[in-house]
Scaffold this motif. Sequence first.
Motif, short mmCIF file in Angstrom:
data_model
loop_
_atom_site.label_atom_id
_atom_site.label_comp_id
_atom_site.label_asym_id
_atom_site.label_seq_id
_atom_site.Cartn_x
_atom_site.Cartn_y
_atom_site.Cartn_z
N ALA A 1 -40.61 3.42 23.12
CA ALA A 1 -40.74 2.96 21.73
C ALA A 1 -41.24 1.52 21.63
O ALA A 1 -41.86 1.15 20.63
N ASN B 1 -38.58 -1.80 17.33
CA ASN B 1 -39.04 -0.54 17.93
C ASN B 1 -38.04 -0.01 18.95
O ASN B 1 -37.81 1.21 19.03
N GLY C 1 -36.19 3.52 18.57
CA GLY C 1 -36.24 4.52 19.63
C GLY C 1 -34.85 4.95 20.06
O GLY C 1 -34.59 6.15 20.27
N GLU D 1 -33.10 6.98 17.05
CA GLU D 1 -33.72 8.30 16.86
C GLU D 1 -33.36 9.23 18.01
O GLU D 1 -33.13 10.43 17.81
N HIS D 2 -33.31 8.68 19.22
CA HIS D 2 -32.93 9.51 20.37
C HIS D 2 -31.48 9.96 20.27
O HIS D 2 -31.18 11.14 20.47
#
Length: 200
Positions: free
Chosen positions: A62, A75, A79, A82-83
């Motif tokens: 990310a 970012n 990342g 979201e993961h």
Amino acid sequence: MLDAAVTVFARRGYQAASMDEIALAAGVSKPLVYVYLNSKDELFTACIRREAQAVKAAVRAAVEPGAPPDRQLWNGLLGFFEHTAAHHDGWTLLHSQARTVGAPSAHEVAAMRQEMADFVTLLIGAAARDAGCDLDHSLATAEVSALAHALIGAAESLAGWAPTAPRAFTGRDAAATLMNLTWSGLHQLLGGQRWRPQGG
């Protein structure tokens, strides 16, 4: 097989999970599980190692190398959140189960946390240097590291809380919340505006 094991361990806990249950969930025989991994401990450690590597890979993928520190942190957080949202069982395993089982799994999680803390330390350090702060002073260096570890702890806690939030709380929401808390405060800190308790 590892997918099934992650799900069973996350939902049942290490102690309650059985190799029979994992074999059934994987659609294989129990002896086949033992062919690949000799024990429940080894299977659990393999699950922890895989999930830790997946989190680190998501954060690395990310981040935009060369971007400003705040953009890289945004970012990376995005990342991460979201993961963890997409792999809730894997995150439950890392965040809730691994620390209670024993040394091998705890070491895997500790290594993952340290790698992420080192990355955040570099970003905060870069932001401090951009703001003209002198990081050669040992206290300043320790403070940057402390801020990085605090951020990692907050991110882990928020990732664990998000699925239970009273309303839908996306990975983007979580990343934005943490950026508003940390980066806004960091800007004040780098500008010399420090909070101090009254009377000393």
